[in-house]
Design a protein around this motif. Sequence first.
Motif, PDB file in Angstrom:
ATOM      1  N   ASN A   1      54.100  76.023  56.261  1.00 25.90           N
ATOM      2  CA  ASN A   1      53.395  77.068  56.470  1.00 25.90           C
ATOM      3  C   ASN A   1      52.739  77.128  55.126  1.00 25.90           C
ATOM      4  N   ILE A   2      51.511  77.190  54.772  1.00 26.35           N
ATOM      5  CA  ILE A   2      50.439  77.054  53.893  1.00 26.35           C
ATOM      6  C   ILE A   2      49.735  78.647  53.548  1.00 26.35           C
ATOM      7  N   VAL A   3      49.258  78.980  52.139  1.00 25.24           N
ATOM      8  CA  VAL A   3      48.499  79.916  52.422  1.00 25.24           C
ATOM      9  C   VAL A   3      47.776  79.077  51.281  1.00 25.24           C
ATOM     10  N   THR A   4      46.645  79.079  51.582  1.00 22.02           N
ATOM     11  CA  THR A   4      45.362  78.977  50.377  1.00 22.02           C
ATOM     12  C   THR A   4      44.054  79.956  50.356  1.00 22.02           C
ATOM     13  N   GLY A   5      43.577  79.668  48.684  1.00 21.16           N
ATOM     14  CA  GLY A   5      43.162  80.454  48.254  1.00 21.16           C
ATOM     15  C   GLY A   5      41.362  80.192  49.096  1.00 21.16           C
ATOM     16  N   SER A   6      41.174  79.097  49.069  1.00 23.14           N
ATOM     17  CA  SER A   6      40.303  78.461  49.640  1.00 23.14           C
ATOM     18  C   SER A   6      39.788  77.886  51.577  1.00 23.14           C
ATOM     19  N   ASP A   7      39.522  79.117  51.907  1.00 26.77           N
ATOM     20  CA  ASP A   7      38.978  78.880  53.491  1.00 26.77           C
ATOM     21  C   ASP A   7      38.291  77.843  53.656  1.00 26.77           C
ATOM     22  N   GLY A   8      38.747  77.034  55.142  1.00 32.57           N
ATOM     23  CA  GLY A   8      37.606  76.419  56.316  1.00 32.57           C
ATOM     24  C   GLY A   8      38.188  74.962  55.339  1.00 32.57           C
ATOM     25  N   PHE A   9      39.962  74.721  55.462  1.00 30.12           N
ATOM     26  CA  PHE A   9      39.377  73.360  54.881  1.00 30.12           C
ATOM     27  C   PHE A   9      40.125  72.632  55.152  1.00 30.12           C
ATOM     28  N   LYS A  10      40.484  73.914  57.049  1.00 31.04           N
ATOM     29  CA  LYS A  10      42.059  72.757  57.637  1.00 31.04           C
ATOM     30  C   LYS A  10      41.774  71.267  57.816  1.00 31.04           C
ATOM     31  N   GLU A  11      40.954  71.142  58.642  1.00 29.40           N
ATOM     32  CA  GLU A  11      40.923  70.005  58.769  1.00 29.40           C
ATOM     33  C   GLU A  11      41.134  68.287  57.544  1.00 29.40           C
ATOM     34  N   VAL A  12      40.797  69.314  56.406  1.00 29.08           N
ATOM     35  CA  VAL A  12      40.808  68.548  55.068  1.00 29.08           C
ATOM     36  C   VAL A  12      43.022  68.554  54.269  1.00 29.08           C
ATOM     37  N   TRP A  13      43.460  69.553  54.703  1.00 28.19           N
ATOM     38  CA  TRP A  13      44.180  69.591  54.840  1.00 28.19           C
ATOM     39  C   TRP A  13      45.184  69.042  55.411  1.00 28.19           C
ATOM     40  N   GLN A  14      44.546  68.820  56.951  1.00 25.13           N
ATOM     41  CA  GLN A  14      45.639  68.049  58.016  1.00 25.13           C
ATOM     42  C   GLN A  14      45.579  66.464  57.796  1.00 25.13           C
TER      43      GLN A  14
ATOM     44  N   ASP B 249      25.837  57.955  31.692  1.00 28.64           N
ATOM     45  CA  ASP B 249      24.632  57.700  31.397  1.00 28.64           C
ATOM     46  C   ASP B 249      24.574  59.444  32.361  1.00 28.64           C
ATOM     47  N   ARG B 250      25.836  60.563  32.444  1.00 33.63           N
ATOM     48  CA  ARG B 250      25.053  61.474  33.223  1.00 33.63           C
ATOM     49  C   ARG B 250      25.771  62.073  32.958  1.00 33.63           C
ATOM     50  N   TYR B 251      26.489  63.753  33.448  1.00 34.90           N
ATOM     51  CA  TYR B 251      27.217  64.498  32.866  1.00 34.90           C
ATOM     52  C   TYR B 251      27.780  65.655  34.382  1.00 34.90           C
ATOM     53  N   PRO B 252      28.938  65.110  34.545  1.00 29.87           N
ATOM     54  CA  PRO B 252      29.470  66.360  36.370  1.00 29.87           C
ATOM     55  C   PRO B 252      29.418  67.602  36.058  1.00 29.87           C
ATOM     56  N   VAL B 253      29.302  68.448  36.723  1.00 27.12           N
ATOM     57  CA  VAL B 253      28.191  69.213  37.382  1.00 27.12           C
ATOM     58  C   VAL B 253      29.360  69.780  37.984  1.00 27.12           C
ATOM     59  N   GLY B 254      29.747  71.411  38.671  1.00 32.61           N
ATOM     60  CA  GLY B 254      29.873  71.553  39.301  1.00 32.61           C
ATOM     61  C   GLY B 254      29.075  73.784  38.825  1.00 32.61           C
ATOM     62  N   LEU B 255      28.260  73.462  40.492  1.00 33.20           N
ATOM     63  CA  LEU B 255      27.891  74.875  40.524  1.00 33.20           C
ATOM     64  C   LEU B 255      29.025  76.399  41.797  1.00 33.20           C
ATOM     65  N   ARG B 256      28.304  77.058  40.970  1.00 30.17           N
ATOM     66  CA  ARG B 256      29.877  78.195  41.661  1.00 30.17           C
ATOM     67  C   ARG B 256      28.674  79.293  42.505  1.00 30.17           C
ATOM     68  N   GLY B 257      28.963  79.821  43.226  1.00 28.18           N
ATOM     69  CA  GLY B 257      28.184  81.570  43.691  1.00 28.18           C
ATOM     70  C   GLY B 257      28.914  82.113  43.721  1.00 28.18           C
ATOM     71  N   TYR B 258      28.454  83.847  43.915  1.00 25.42           N
ATOM     72  CA  TYR B 258      29.199  84.433  44.404  1.00 25.42           C
ATOM     73  C   TYR B 258      30.460  84.369  45.290  1.00 25.42           C
ATOM     74  N   GLN B 259      30.996  83.740  45.564  1.00 22.79           N
ATOM     75  CA  GLN B 259      31.941  83.625  46.867  1.00 22.79           C
ATOM     76  C   GLN B 259      32.749  82.534  46.525  1.00 22.79           C
ATOM     77  N   LYS B 260      33.846  82.973  46.607  1.00 25.47           N
ATOM     78  CA  LYS B 260      35.102  82.279  45.698  1.00 25.47           C
ATOM     79  C   LYS B 260      34.897  80.898  46.644  1.00 25.47           C
ATOM     80  N   SER B 261      34.351  80.624  47.812  1.00 25.41           N
ATOM     81  CA  SER B 261      34.248  79.049  48.579  1.00 25.41           C
ATOM     82  C   SER B 261      32.566  78.394  47.909  1.00 25.41           C
ATOM     83  N   GLU B 262      32.080  79.382  47.447  1.00 24.89           N
ATOM     84  CA  GLU B 262      30.318  78.449  47.182  1.00 24.89           C
ATOM     85  C   GLU B 262      31.158  77.763  46.078  1.00 24.89           C
ATOM     86  N   ARG B 263      31.183  76.065  46.145  1.00 27.25           N
ATOM     87  CA  ARG B 263      31.477  75.294  45.076  1.00 27.25           C
ATOM     88  C   ARG B 263      30.787  74.231  45.703  1.00 27.25           C
TER      89      ARG B 263
END
Lengths: 99, 211
Positions: A43-56, B47-61
């Motif tokens: 049973n997994i509770v995750t804060g990041s949605d949409g990664f079921k396939e990656v988990w699997q 020769d470059r920097y690894p970076v992350g972009l983020r949006g308003y939603q937690k899933s937006e990375r």
Amino acid sequence: MEKLHFKYQATQPIDHPVHIGVVASGDLEVIMKPTDKTESELNIVTGSDGFKEVWQNVLTRFFARYPLLADFEINDFGATPGVVNLRLTQAMEALKDEQ
Amino acid sequence: MERLAPHTLIRLSSRAALTAAGALPEWAEAMLKEAPYVIVRRGAQVDRYPVGLRGYQKSERFAAFVTADGYSDPVTPQQALTLLPQLDPVRAQLPAFQKLVQLQPLLQDFDWGVGGSLQFELVTGLKMARPGSDVDVIMNRPAQPLSYAAALRLVQQLQVIAGAHADIQVVHGQDGFSLEEYAQQRDRQIMMKTANGPQLTANPWHFAGER
């Protein structure tokens, strides 16, 4: 937040619980408990949605190598597949050390 | 090439300074138009920097790279924290920012700052924080290691003030570990995040893995 549920065939029962990791940014905690069932339940509770396939994918690889029979509870806070794998392996090693 | 610590925000000099393996998602292009800031993430800086972009939603990375001379105005978590008094007073009422204010006496003896959405809002002015946003404390590794007891006290006091989803990450260069994990002592090893991915270590205070 998403709840995921997986079952895996497993052959190596564990005889005591183990708790590894923390619920921190980019990390997770995994709790394994002995079970009377014939397959492992996760049973997994995750804060990041949409990664079921990656988990699997990560879990299928893990169970192919270490068929631990246990109840798994995983609380994930954005861990990468590399971190998931490290935590599962660490939990497995902790079980071995204590035996 | 200047070394930039992970969790540093940098301002893109131009859209062309940013490269990625594939096309940027729509939300990412939109964010860059609002504020051209990205966050340095862990990884080799050759020769470059690894970076992350983020949006308003937690899933937006989204993971990308910035060319060696493609940025200006680096802002560390420590520098972001100093911007707190200038925050819009209405936004400052958000619980996440209130918690940050309350944490200051607790952490005054440490070299620390703030990461995550709070850092992003403090630097860009965009409304990134939410009432329930996590408080990500980024602490430079102190010269003197903390005992398990001292670490546990600190983590417990942090959680009293800031709730369950607050964490202190202790960093040294590219390496970082969770003070909570150290304090919990669940295993003889804890996880160290490094430029080359996560690994386990029994001695986080003197860790000197691959750079």
